[in-house]
Scaffold this active site. Structure first.
Site, PDB file in Angstrom:
ATOM      1  N   GLU A   1      -7.334 -12.366   5.908  1.00 30.75           N
ATOM      2  CA  GLU A   1      -8.106 -11.130   5.723  1.00 30.75           C
ATOM      3  C   GLU A   1      -9.219 -11.278   4.701  1.00 30.75           C
ATOM      4  O   GLU A   1      -9.733 -10.280   4.194  1.00 30.75           O
ATOM      5  CB  GLU A   1      -7.164  -9.987   5.341  1.00 30.75           C
ATOM      6  CG  GLU A   1      -6.258 -10.266   4.162  1.00 30.75           C
ATOM      7  CD  GLU A   1      -5.299  -9.129   3.873  1.00 30.75           C
ATOM      8  OE1 GLU A   1      -5.473  -8.029   4.429  1.00 30.75           O
ATOM      9  OE2 GLU A   1      -4.370  -9.326   3.062  1.00 30.75           O
TER      10      GLU A   1
ATOM     11  N   ALA B   1      -9.159  -4.925   8.650  1.00 33.98           N
ATOM     12  CA  ALA B   1      -9.901  -4.053   7.736  1.00 33.98           C
ATOM     13  C   ALA B   1     -10.421  -4.830   6.536  1.00 33.98           C
ATOM     14  O   ALA B   1     -11.621  -4.793   6.216  1.00 33.98           O
ATOM     15  CB  ALA B   1      -9.016  -2.892   7.286  1.00 33.98           C
ATOM     16  N   ASP B   2      -9.518  -5.548   5.861  1.00 32.82           N
ATOM     17  CA  ASP B   2      -9.951  -6.320   4.698  1.00 32.82           C
ATOM     18  C   ASP B   2     -10.906  -7.441   5.092  1.00 32.82           C
ATOM     19  O   ASP B   2     -11.821  -7.773   4.330  1.00 32.82           O
ATOM     20  CB  ASP B   2      -8.738  -6.888   3.968  1.00 32.82           C
ATOM     21  CG  ASP B   2      -8.074  -5.872   3.069  1.00 32.82           C
ATOM     22  OD1 ASP B   2      -8.719  -5.430   2.097  1.00 32.82           O
ATOM     23  OD2 ASP B   2      -6.925  -5.495   3.330  1.00 32.82           O
TER      24      ASP B   2
ATOM     25  N   HIS C   1       0.811  -1.220   0.000  1.00 37.93           N
ATOM     26  CA  HIS C   1       0.000   0.000   0.000  1.00 37.93           C
ATOM     27  C   HIS C   1       0.842   1.267   0.000  1.00 37.93           C
ATOM     28  O   HIS C   1       0.334   2.343   0.327  1.00 37.93           O
ATOM     29  CB  HIS C   1      -0.916  -0.002   1.223  1.00 37.93           C
ATOM     30  CG  HIS C   1      -1.875  -1.149   1.266  1.00 37.93           C
ATOM     31  ND1 HIS C   1      -2.838  -1.346   0.300  1.00 37.93           N
ATOM     32  CD2 HIS C   1      -2.014  -2.174   2.151  1.00 37.93           C
ATOM     33  CE1 HIS C   1      -3.540  -2.430   0.590  1.00 37.93           C
ATOM     34  NE2 HIS C   1      -3.056  -2.959   1.707  1.00 37.93           N
TER      35      HIS C   1
END
Length: 255
Positions: A152, A177-178, A47
């Site tokens: 994830e 999060a994912d 990222h």
């Protein structure tokens, strides 16, 4: 070849601490982290805009600071694995691992033949440009390398027991999060489905004699995860730490 005390501590049932880096690189970063008590640093190339050359410099600086460098590759491909290991990463965090078959392939990329398919260069960055017997260096490199599987996705969560049973996978790493997105509950971190998943990940790791890891965006998150058995803990990340500290200070100064 330098050993990996983080892997040793995890194998002994201890907890290890560090942070994730997405944005800010400087020559002083590894020393600052080490002076703050960090055992490791995890650089994210998925990222961020970080390059292999950036990592080669940071890994060398980590060696001088005595901090263990891990990296999340920009993708699941052998060239990313081989290059990051060859420039000095002590372990890799692979995104969205979803099956035991995939996990075995990832592990093989980190192992020299006959255990895997990693290509060989010795006398380079990963073994500190030293001479030595090839077989001994190969064994030491494989022994110190940590393989982390990010759980994830819904599929990864469903198969986490089988993934963690794969020889060579050392850590089940929560990707909160994912995972929330994949479960159809984006950002609902208190949702029972996500909370059940958090426990399932650490249970699968413990069942197979492995460790569970996570990135905790707050102290409360981290303390809760550790109570539940997580032992590799990244406390927040560089952007979050700077933003939180700065906003707290400015608000206090403003009264």
């Amino acid at each position: 070849m330098r050993p990996n005390p983080v892997k040793t501590k995890l194998a002994a049932g201890e907890a290890v601490f560090g942070t994730m880096i997405f944005e800010f690189l400087s020559p002083g970063l590894p020393r600052i982290l080490a002076n703050s008590g960090a055992d490791f640093v995890l650089y994210d190339l998925e990222h961020s805009g970080f390059t292999i050359e950036d990592m080669k410099a940071q890994f060398a600086l980590c060696a001088g600071a005595g901090i263990i460098p891990f990296a999340r590759p920009p993708g699941k491909a052998y060239p990313y694995t081989s290059r990051l290991l060859d420039v000095g990463a002590f372990g890799l965090l692979y995104q969205m691992v979803e099956s035991a078959e995939e996990a075995r392939k990832l592990v093989a990329w980190t192992r020299y033949p006959p255990s895997g398919v990693r290509g060989a260069i010795f006398g380079g960055a990963h073994d500190d440009y030293t001479d030595g017997e090839m077989a001994e260096k190969a064994a030491a490199a494989m022994d110190r390398t940590v393989v982390m599987a990010l759980i994830e996705t819904k599929a990864g969560l469903e198969n986490v027991d089988e993934i963690m049973a794969v020889d060579g996978v050392d850590i089940a790493h929560l990707g909160h999060a994912d995972l929330s997105l994949s479960l159809g509950i984006p950002g609902q971190f208190d949702h029972p489905d996500l909370q059940t998943g958090i426990d399932k990940i650490v249970e699968a790791a413990a069942k197979n004699g492995k460790a569970a890891g996570a990135m905790a965006p707050t102290l409360e998150w981290g303390q809760d995860l550790m109570r539940r058995g997580y032992r590799l803990m990244s406390y927040n990340h560089d952007m979050g730490l700077i933003a939180d500290a700065l906003s707290t200070g400015i608000k206090a100064l403003k009264g």
